[in-house]
Motif scaffolding. Structure first.
Motif, PDB file in Angstrom:
ATOM      1  N   ALA A 150       0.830  -1.209   0.000  1.00  0.00           N
ATOM      2  CA  ALA A 150       0.000   0.000   0.000  1.00  0.00           C
ATOM      3  C   ALA A 150       0.863   1.256   0.000  1.00  0.00           C
ATOM      4  O   ALA A 150       0.456   2.305  -0.519  1.00  0.00           O
ATOM      5  CB  ALA A 150      -0.935  -0.011   1.206  1.00  0.00           C
ATOM      6  N   SER A 151       2.084   1.145   0.574  1.00  0.00           N
ATOM      7  CA  SER A 151       2.978   2.315   0.619  1.00  0.00           C
ATOM      8  C   SER A 151       3.585   2.631  -0.750  1.00  0.00           C
ATOM      9  O   SER A 151       4.173   3.701  -0.930  1.00  0.00           O
ATOM     10  CB  SER A 151       4.093   2.082   1.641  1.00  0.00           C
ATOM     11  OG  SER A 151       5.029   1.122   1.172  1.00  0.00           O
ATOM     12  N   PHE A 152       3.439   1.709  -1.719  1.00  0.00           N
ATOM     13  CA  PHE A 152       3.994   1.946  -3.056  1.00  0.00           C
ATOM     14  C   PHE A 152       3.137   2.925  -3.867  1.00  0.00           C
ATOM     15  O   PHE A 152       3.577   3.407  -4.913  1.00  0.00           O
ATOM     16  CB  PHE A 152       4.102   0.636  -3.842  1.00  0.00           C
ATOM     17  CG  PHE A 152       4.995  -0.403  -3.229  1.00  0.00           C
ATOM     18  CD1 PHE A 152       5.917  -0.080  -2.255  1.00  0.00           C
ATOM     19  CD2 PHE A 152       4.913  -1.729  -3.648  1.00  0.00           C
ATOM     20  CE1 PHE A 152       6.739  -1.050  -1.692  1.00  0.00           C
ATOM     21  CE2 PHE A 152       5.728  -2.704  -3.090  1.00  0.00           C
ATOM     22  CZ  PHE A 152       6.635  -2.358  -2.109  1.00  0.00           C
ATOM     23  N   GLY A 153       1.929   3.191  -3.417  1.00  0.00           N
ATOM     24  CA  GLY A 153       1.042   4.063  -4.183  1.00  0.00           C
ATOM     25  C   GLY A 153       0.622   3.400  -5.478  1.00  0.00           C
ATOM     26  O   GLY A 153       0.207   2.237  -5.503  1.00  0.00           O
ATOM     27  N   ASN A 154       0.744   4.126  -6.568  1.00  0.00           N
ATOM     28  CA  ASN A 154       0.318   3.626  -7.880  1.00  0.00           C
ATOM     29  C   ASN A 154       1.446   2.986  -8.675  1.00  0.00           C
ATOM     30  O   ASN A 154       1.275   2.680  -9.857  1.00  0.00           O
ATOM     31  CB  ASN A 154      -0.301   4.776  -8.691  1.00  0.00           C
ATOM     32  CG  ASN A 154      -1.574   5.301  -8.044  1.00  0.00           C
ATOM     33  OD1 ASN A 154      -2.361   4.524  -7.493  1.00  0.00           O
ATOM     34  ND2 ASN A 154      -1.777   6.624  -8.120  1.00  0.00           N
ATOM     35  N   LYS A 155       2.583   2.773  -8.053  1.00  0.00           N
ATOM     36  CA  LYS A 155       3.706   2.169  -8.774  1.00  0.00           C
ATOM     37  C   LYS A 155       3.380   0.743  -9.200  1.00  0.00           C
ATOM     38  O   LYS A 155       2.822  -0.033  -8.423  1.00  0.00           O
ATOM     39  CB  LYS A 155       4.961   2.135  -7.884  1.00  0.00           C
ATOM     40  CG  LYS A 155       5.536   3.502  -7.537  1.00  0.00           C
ATOM     41  CD  LYS A 155       6.747   3.312  -6.625  1.00  0.00           C
ATOM     42  CE  LYS A 155       7.285   4.636  -6.137  1.00  0.00           C
ATOM     43  NZ  LYS A 155       8.402   4.432  -5.168  1.00  0.00           N
ATOM     44  N   GLU A 156       3.734   0.396 -10.405  1.00  0.00           N
ATOM     45  CA  GLU A 156       3.618  -0.987 -10.852  1.00  0.00           C
ATOM     46  C   GLU A 156       4.790  -1.791 -10.292  1.00  0.00           C
ATOM     47  O   GLU A 156       5.892  -1.280 -10.145  1.00  0.00           O
ATOM     48  CB  GLU A 156       3.630  -1.057 -12.380  1.00  0.00           C
ATOM     49  CG  GLU A 156       2.395  -0.458 -13.029  1.00  0.00           C
ATOM     50  CD  GLU A 156       2.400  -0.671 -14.521  1.00  0.00           C
ATOM     51  OE1 GLU A 156       3.310  -1.386 -15.028  1.00  0.00           O
ATOM     52  OE2 GLU A 156       1.503  -0.122 -15.185  1.00  0.00           O
ATOM     53  N   PHE A 157       4.541  -3.059  -9.998  1.00  0.00           N
ATOM     54  CA  PHE A 157       5.618  -3.880  -9.455  1.00  0.00           C
ATOM     55  C   PHE A 157       5.377  -5.342  -9.779  1.00  0.00           C
ATOM     56  O   PHE A 157       4.263  -5.759 -10.112  1.00  0.00           O
ATOM     57  CB  PHE A 157       5.728  -3.698  -7.941  1.00  0.00           C
ATOM     58  CG  PHE A 157       4.509  -4.143  -7.168  1.00  0.00           C
ATOM     59  CD1 PHE A 157       4.329  -5.468  -6.801  1.00  0.00           C
ATOM     60  CD2 PHE A 157       3.525  -3.215  -6.819  1.00  0.00           C
ATOM     61  CE1 PHE A 157       3.211  -5.871  -6.103  1.00  0.00           C
ATOM     62  CE2 PHE A 157       2.402  -3.603  -6.118  1.00  0.00           C
ATOM     63  CZ  PHE A 157       2.241  -4.929  -5.757  1.00  0.00           C
ATOM     64  N   THR A 158       6.439  -6.109  -9.720  1.00  0.00           N
ATOM     65  CA  THR A 158       6.339  -7.570  -9.781  1.00  0.00           C
ATOM     66  C   THR A 158       6.827  -8.122  -8.451  1.00  0.00           C
ATOM     67  O   THR A 158       7.646  -7.496  -7.770  1.00  0.00           O
ATOM     68  CB  THR A 158       7.178  -8.147 -10.932  1.00  0.00           C
ATOM     69  OG1 THR A 158       8.557  -7.816 -10.707  1.00  0.00           O
ATOM     70  CG2 THR A 158       6.728  -7.571 -12.266  1.00  0.00           C
ATOM     71  N   PHE A 159       6.325  -9.282  -8.096  1.00  0.00           N
ATOM     72  CA  PHE A 159       6.605  -9.859  -6.772  1.00  0.00           C
ATOM     73  C   PHE A 159       7.058 -11.300  -6.923  1.00  0.00           C
ATOM     74  O   PHE A 159       6.497 -12.067  -7.704  1.00  0.00           O
ATOM     75  CB  PHE A 159       5.339  -9.798  -5.912  1.00  0.00           C
ATOM     76  CG  PHE A 159       5.471 -10.474  -4.567  1.00  0.00           C
ATOM     77  CD1 PHE A 159       6.115  -9.844  -3.516  1.00  0.00           C
ATOM     78  CD2 PHE A 159       4.959 -11.753  -4.362  1.00  0.00           C
ATOM     79  CE1 PHE A 159       6.226 -10.453  -2.274  1.00  0.00           C
ATOM     80  CE2 PHE A 159       5.067 -12.381  -3.132  1.00  0.00           C
ATOM     81  CZ  PHE A 159       5.698 -11.724  -2.083  1.00  0.00           C
ATOM     82  N   SER A 160       8.093 -11.668  -6.170  1.00  0.00           N
ATOM     83  CA  SER A 160       8.525 -13.070  -6.103  1.00  0.00           C
ATOM     84  C   SER A 160       8.931 -13.374  -4.672  1.00  0.00           C
ATOM     85  O   SER A 160       9.262 -12.473  -3.897  1.00  0.00           O
ATOM     86  CB  SER A 160       9.688 -13.345  -7.059  1.00  0.00           C
ATOM     87  OG  SER A 160      10.811 -12.549  -6.715  1.00  0.00           O
ATOM     88  N   ARG A 161       8.904 -14.647  -4.320  1.00  0.00           N
ATOM     89  CA  ARG A 161       9.218 -15.007  -2.924  1.00  0.00           C
ATOM     90  C   ARG A 161       9.874 -16.378  -2.868  1.00  0.00           C
ATOM     91  O   ARG A 161       9.497 -17.289  -3.600  1.00  0.00           O
ATOM     92  CB  ARG A 161       7.950 -15.011  -2.077  1.00  0.00           C
ATOM     93  CG  ARG A 161       8.184 -15.466  -0.650  1.00  0.00           C
ATOM     94  CD  ARG A 161       6.982 -15.256   0.214  1.00  0.00           C
ATOM     95  NE  ARG A 161       7.215 -15.714   1.577  1.00  0.00           N
ATOM     96  CZ  ARG A 161       6.390 -15.488   2.599  1.00  0.00           C
ATOM     97  NH1 ARG A 161       5.263 -14.831   2.408  1.00  0.00           N
ATOM     98  NH2 ARG A 161       6.693 -15.932   3.807  1.00  0.00           N
TER      99      ARG A 161
END
Length: 496
Positions: free
Chosen positions: A85-96
Motif C-alpha cells: 500500500a505504501s507503493f502508491g500507484n507504482k507498478e511492481f512484480t513480486f517473487s518469494r
C-alpha cells in the motif's frame, strides 16, 4: 521502579541475560515494578522476539533507540499488504522464496528485498532498497516503521551514514549521523556527540527519584554515564563473573576485572553489590578492605532460582550425560566430547547430549565426525530444559570460569551429580567432591590433554564406582537453598 541496565540480548544469550530473565520473574512475584534496559543496536532481529523468547514481558523492556520515540516494544505485525500500500500507484512484480521476498519496479533500476519473520508468514521485519546496484536504504518495522538506515557507495561497499528513528505517525523523532567510528545524535533541541551521551540523556529523561533503583548488569561503554546520571536513585551493581585477575594481583595491588573497575572505584555511590555465591562475597569484601580500605554492602543473591525440584517419572537413562551452555570456546565443549569418546572404551553405553547454540557449533560437528562418536554424542540445539535434565544421570561441565552457572543450579535441581573443574565460583558451590560429583584440580600449566584425561577418569569413575543414588540425593539437598521463595526473600531485603 527498578531499572536494570544491560547491553545486548540474542538467541544464544549469555548467563547475564538469563539471570535478568530470572530476576524479572522474581520481581513480578514480589510485586516490584521493573524495567530492563538494552542499549545495543539489533539490525538483524526485532528485540521483542528475543526478549519474549527469554520470558520478559513487552511492558518490561526499554530499548535505547526507541526510548525517544512513541513506538512501543512489539512483535512484528506489519504485513506485505501494508508495505504494498505504501507503493502508491507504482507498478511492481513480486517473487518469494521462503522468508525472503523481492519487489521489482518495471522501467526503473530499483528493487526491494524484503525479510520476513517466518517462511510461511507475511510479517515484514525489514526492507532493503537497491538502486543501480547499490544499497541505499533499509527500513525496519514492528507494527509501524521504527527506523531507517541510509547508505552511500564508498570503495564499492555500502557505507552507513545516517539512521532516522520515527514516531508512530511517521514523523522523525531524532537522527543518528555516523562516519566510521564517529557518531552524533540530532534531536530537535540538542546535539549529542557519542553513544555514551545518548545513554546518559536517556537516564536523565527517566526522572529518577530516591524511590527508584538502578541495577547495572553490564557496564562496558555505559556504566560511567549511567552512574553519573542516576542520582538520586540508589545504585546496585551485579557481579556476573570473576571480579579480578589473580595472576596480576599481589599483596600490594589488585587488577580488577575492567568490567567492574569503575563501579568499584565509585563505591561511595553504590548502595549494594550483588554476587551470586558466598565464596565470592567473602573474597570481594576481603579485597575491598585490603586494597581500598572500605567495607561496602555486598550481598549474596543467586542469579537464578528453582520453582520446584524436578524428579523423573521413571528411571533415568543409564550412563547418560548432559551439558548445556553457549557453544563458545571458553566452555570447552570439545574437551567433553573427547572425554566421553575416551570413556566409551570402559563405559560402553555412556552418552553425551549437548544443548545450546553458538559460534563453535560447526567445529563441534567436525570434532564429532573426526572421533566417529555421532551415535552417542549429540548436538541437540537450543531447547527449554526444565523438564529435560531429570532424564539424565549426570551433568558434565568443561568451563574453567563460572561466576555462578545457571545450568549447574538447574542440574542439581533435577538431582544430577556434576563433574567439573575446581574453579571459582559455581563449581565450588554446586559440586561437593565425592558427594554429588567430582571437582577436578587444575592449574594453568596443565595441558588440554591432561584436562581431558582427568575428565575421562571422572566419567568412568562416576559410572563404575559411585553410588549414584546417594549422589542424586545430595544434589537435591543442595538445590533446596535455591528454591524461588528463598531467593525472593533475599531480593526483598536488598531492595526494601
Amino acid at each position: 521502579m527498578i531499572y536494570n541496565f544491560n547491553l545486548g540480548i540474542g538467541w544464544a544469550s549469555s548467563g547475564v541475560e538469563y539471570a535478568q530473565a530470572y530476576r524479572a520473574k522474581v520481581l513480578r512475584n514480589i510485586g516490584l515494578d521493573a524495567k530492563f534496559v538494552f542499549t545495543d543496536m539489533f539490525p538483524r532481529d526485532n528485540i521483542q522476539h528475543m526478549t519474549e523468547n527469554m520470558g520478559f514481558l513487552d511492558s518490561e523492556i526499554l530499548w535505547l533507540y526507541t526510548f525517544f520515540t512513541d513506538c512501543k516494544i512489539s512483535p512484528v505485525t506489519y504485513t506485505l499488504k501494508q508495505l504494498q500500500a505504501s507503493f502508491g500507484n507504482k507498478e511492481f512484480t513480486f517473487s518469494r522464496e521462503g522468508s525472503k521476498a523481492k519487489y521489482t519496479f518495471p522501467g526503473t533500476d530499483i528493487y526491494y528485498t524484503v525479510y520476513l519473520t517466518h517462511e510461511a508468514g507475511d510479517r515484514v521485519h525489514r526492507v532493503e532498497m537497491v538502486s543501480r546496484g547499490y544499497l541505499i536504504r533499509k527500513d525496519y518495522y514492528t507494527y509501524c516503521r521504527i527506523y531507517s538506515e541510509y547508505y552511500a557507495p564508498l570503495d564499492k561497499q555500502a557505507h552507513l551514514y545516517q539512521r532516522r528513528f520515527f514516531n508512530e505517525d511517521g514523523t522523525v523523532a531524532y537522527e543518528e549521523i555516523t562516519d566510521k567510528d564517529m557518531v552524533m545524535y540530532r534531536f530537535p533541541d540538542k546535539l549529542l556527540y557519542s553513544k555514551e551521551e545518548l545513554v546518559g540523556y536517556m537516564v536523565s529523561k527517566l526522572k529518577l527519584t530516591e524511590q527508584d533503583i538502578v541495577i547495572i548488569d553490564r557496564s562496558t561503554g555505559i556504566g560511567q554515564t549511567v552512574m553519573q546520571n542516576a542520582a538520586p536513585a540508589r545504585i546496585g551493581v551485579v557481579i556476573h563473573a570473576d571480579h579480578f585477575n589473580e595472576s596480576a594481583t599481589d599483596k600490594e595491588r589488585i587488577l580488577w576485572n575492567n568490567y567492574y573497575e569503575y563501579a568499584f572505584s565509585r563505591h561511595k555511590h553504590v548502595s549494594f553489590y550483588v554476587v551470586s555465591t558466598d565464596v565470592q562475597n567473602r573474597l570481594l569484601k576481603k579485597q575491598f578492605k585490603q586494597y581500598l580500605g572500605v567495607t561496602p554492602n555486598v550481598v549474596t543473591i543467586p542469579v537464578g532460582s528453582l520453582d520446584e525440584l524436578k524428579v523423573p517419572e521413571g528411571t533415568r537413562r543409564k550412563s547418560s550425560l548432559i551439558t548445556a551452555s553457549r557453544l563458545a570456546g571458553e566452555k570447552h565443549i570439545d574437551w567433553l566430547i573427547e572425554a566421553v569418546a575416551a570413556a566409551r572404551k570402559q563405559v560402553p553405553d555412556v552418552t553425551l547430549d549437548i544443548y545450546g547454540k553458538g559460534v563453535e557449533e560447526e567445529k563441534l560437528w567436525e570434532k564429532i565426525a573426526a572421533l566417529k562418536c555421532g551415535d552417542y554424542v549429540r548436538l541437540c540445539g537450543q531447547q527449554k530444559l526444565d523438564q529435560v535434565y531429570k532424564n539424565y544421570e549426570a551433568y558434565l561441565a568443561g568451563s574453567t570460569s563460572e561466576g555462578f552457572g545457571l545450568t549447574l543450579m538447574e542440574a542439581v535441581g533435577s538431582g544430577l551429580p556434576i563433574i567439573g573443574f575446581n574453579v571459582r565460583y559455581g563449581n565450588q558451590v554446586f559440586i561437593d567432591d565425592g558427594e554429588n560429583g567430582y571437582r577436578i584440580a587444575v592449574n594453568d600449566r596443565m595441558s588440554d590433554k591432561e584436562r581431558i584425561e582427568k575428565l575421562t577418569e571422572c566419567v568412568v569413575r562416576l559410572f563404575t564406582e559411585a553410588n549414584l543414588e546417594a549422589f542424586h540425593r545430595h544434589s537435591y539437598e543442595k538445590a533446596q537453598g535455591y528454591l524461588t521463595g528463598k531467593v525472593e526473600r533475599k531480593w526483598k531485603r536488598t531492595l526494601k
